[in-house]
Design a protein around this motif. Structure first.
Motif, PDB file in Angstrom:
ATOM      1  N   MET A  80       0.848  -1.187   0.000  1.00  0.00           N
ATOM      2  CA  MET A  80       0.000   0.000   0.000  1.00  0.00           C
ATOM      3  C   MET A  80       0.883   1.237   0.000  1.00  0.00           C
ATOM      4  O   MET A  80       1.818   1.346   0.787  1.00  0.00           O
ATOM      5  N   MET A  81       0.587   2.173  -0.901  1.00  0.00           N
ATOM      6  CA  MET A  81       1.277   3.454  -0.916  1.00  0.00           C
ATOM      7  C   MET A  81       0.280   4.566  -0.605  1.00  0.00           C
ATOM      8  O   MET A  81      -0.821   4.602  -1.157  1.00  0.00           O
ATOM      9  N   LEU A 110      -5.714   3.232   7.555  1.00  0.00           N
ATOM     10  CA  LEU A 110      -5.351   2.440   6.377  1.00  0.00           C
ATOM     11  C   LEU A 110      -4.036   1.697   6.607  1.00  0.00           C
ATOM     12  O   LEU A 110      -3.902   0.519   6.252  1.00  0.00           O
ATOM     13  N   ALA A 111      -3.068   2.378   7.206  1.00  0.00           N
ATOM     14  CA  ALA A 111      -1.756   1.761   7.437  1.00  0.00           C
ATOM     15  C   ALA A 111      -1.856   0.595   8.414  1.00  0.00           C
ATOM     16  O   ALA A 111      -1.283  -0.477   8.188  1.00  0.00           O
ATOM     17  N   PHE A 112      -2.597   0.753   9.512  1.00  0.00           N
ATOM     18  CA  PHE A 112      -2.762  -0.348  10.460  1.00  0.00           C
ATOM     19  C   PHE A 112      -3.569  -1.489   9.854  1.00  0.00           C
ATOM     20  O   PHE A 112      -3.322  -2.663  10.150  1.00  0.00           O
ATOM     21  N   SER A 113      -4.553  -1.166   8.994  1.00  0.00           N
ATOM     22  CA  SER A 113      -5.292  -2.221   8.298  1.00  0.00           C
ATOM     23  C   SER A 113      -4.351  -3.049   7.434  1.00  0.00           C
ATOM     24  O   SER A 113      -4.463  -4.277   7.362  1.00  0.00           O
ATOM     25  N   GLY A 122       3.988   2.249   2.453  1.00  0.00           N
ATOM     26  CA  GLY A 122       4.939   3.322   2.212  1.00  0.00           C
ATOM     27  C   GLY A 122       4.200   4.631   2.026  1.00  0.00           C
ATOM     28  O   GLY A 122       2.988   4.653   1.839  1.00  0.00           O
ATOM     29  N   VAL A 123       4.935   5.749   2.093  1.00  0.00           N
ATOM     30  CA  VAL A 123       4.305   7.068   1.994  1.00  0.00           C
ATOM     31  C   VAL A 123       5.133   7.987   1.100  1.00  0.00           C
ATOM     32  O   VAL A 123       6.369   7.972   1.144  1.00  0.00           O
ATOM     33  N   ILE A 124       4.419   8.772   0.292  1.00  0.00           N
ATOM     34  CA  ILE A 124       5.037   9.873  -0.449  1.00  0.00           C
ATOM     35  C   ILE A 124       4.360  11.153   0.030  1.00  0.00           C
ATOM     36  O   ILE A 124       3.165  11.365  -0.197  1.00  0.00           O
ATOM     37  N   PHE A 125       5.101  12.004   0.740  1.00  0.00           N
ATOM     38  CA  PHE A 125       4.597  13.308   1.145  1.00  0.00           C
ATOM     39  C   PHE A 125       4.931  14.306   0.026  1.00  0.00           C
ATOM     40  O   PHE A 125       6.071  14.362  -0.443  1.00  0.00           O
ATOM     41  N   LYS A 176       3.096  -3.771  -8.500  1.00  0.00           N
ATOM     42  CA  LYS A 176       1.702  -3.333  -8.459  1.00  0.00           C
ATOM     43  C   LYS A 176       1.285  -3.099  -7.019  1.00  0.00           C
ATOM     44  O   LYS A 176       1.510  -3.917  -6.143  1.00  0.00           O
ATOM     45  N   SER A 177       0.655  -1.941  -6.773  1.00  0.00           N
ATOM     46  CA  SER A 177       0.343  -1.523  -5.418  1.00  0.00           C
ATOM     47  C   SER A 177      -1.077  -0.989  -5.318  1.00  0.00           C
ATOM     48  O   SER A 177      -1.719  -0.673  -6.314  1.00  0.00           O
ATOM     49  N   ILE A 178      -1.547  -0.888  -4.071  1.00  0.00           N
ATOM     50  CA  ILE A 178      -2.760  -0.141  -3.770  1.00  0.00           C
ATOM     51  C   ILE A 178      -2.298   1.267  -3.433  1.00  0.00           C
ATOM     52  O   ILE A 178      -1.522   1.458  -2.494  1.00  0.00           O
TER      53      ILE A 178
END
Length: 289
Positions: A80-81, A110-113, A122-125, A176-178
């Protein structure tokens, strides 16, 4: 600026709230909504009535003199991104909370799910530039680090450039990611990179907005400042043409946003700062089952 003690307290509060929601509401829904990459062999067992004969393991069956079936399980691990808009407009909010606060809560849930399902996060700020990239990893400690960054990240840029954010995502994440994009989407012309992302990834936009983004209160002559450009302007909020043009601009932006996501084959959710985002996410997960 939050103190270290305040940050730790907020992180703990978000962890408790997110875990409660994911345990009782989202874990099953998330798992059902986002499927794994396929099936992988798990084990063999003695054949039972109703088993698909295509999955009989003939080698094992011959060895033991009676039929055995192959069992498979979902190859679950996903990535998940979270693409998070931290531009100055995210600091706006007139009911209950700011857009930034709402985005932070949604991202934490979402992250804990995801980590509860052994998926990577992962995160893009981003603002008008890429502010910070957190590569996807598993685990509670990783999510707590993400939550701390969500609470404390301060943008260096003043504007919002969704093109730059989505292009960076397309280049940085090959698997491939969510992808959840969380923003007020008060920008335009991001169709091309969004279509590229939508062709490869499972993309979901979450448009976070405030009631006052839609309409101005009638409070007379006021001086307003654009949070992202710093431009100052006087507005007569009692003027009908000012009210009309303000609402029109929001509606045109919303229509452009909806069209862009539709063309990209991506989903788009709407969450207002006084909405119950839990219901919005639940309904979205239920539609995808």
């Amino acid at each position: 600026m939050l103190t270290t003690a305040e940050i730790l307290k907020k992180v703990r509060e978000l962890e408790i709230k997110s875990k409660k929601l994911t345990t009782h509401l989202f874990t099953g829904e998330y798992h059902s909504a986002f499927k794994g990459k396929g099936m992988r062999f798990k084990e063999v067992r003695e054949y039972q009535p109703g088993d698909d004969i295509r999955f009989i393991d003939w080698n094992v069956s011959a060895r033991f003199g009676h039929p055995f079936s192959k069992l498979f399980e979902e190859e679950r691990e996903l990535t998940m991104m979270l693409l998070v808009d931290i531009s100055p407009s995210s600091l706006f909010g007139t009911i209950h909370q700011r857009k930034k606060d709402l985005i932070t809560e949604i991202c934490a849930v979402l992250a804990f799910s995801a980590v509860n399902n052994q998926d990577k996060v992962g995160v893009i700020f981003f603002s008008d530039k890429i502010e910070y990239f957190i590569p996807p990893k598993k685990g509670r400690e990783h999510v707590l680090f993400i939550v701390r960054e969500l609470l404390t990240m301060e943008p260096k840029g003043r504007g919002t450039d969704l093109n730059t954010a989505v292009r960076f995502f397309n280049g940085a994440v090959k698997q491939k990611s969510i992808a959840f994009i969380l923003s007020d989407f008060m920008v335009d012309k991001y169709d091309d990179p969004l279509r590229v992302a939508g062709s490869k990834h499972d993309v979901i936009g979450i448009k976070v907005y405030d009631k006052m983004d839609m309409e101005l209160p009638k409070i007379g002559l006021v001086q307003v400042e654009d949070a992202e450009t710093g431009k100052m302007q006087w507005l007569d909020t009692n003027d009908q043409s000012v009210q009309y043009n303000y609402a029109l601009q929001f509606n045109q932006n919303e229509e452009a946003c909806r069209t862009s996501f539709k063309r990209a084959g991506a989903a788009l959710l709407y969450v207002r700062t006084d909405d119950d985002y839990v219901k919005v996410l639940q309904q979205f997960f239920a539609r995808r089952k």
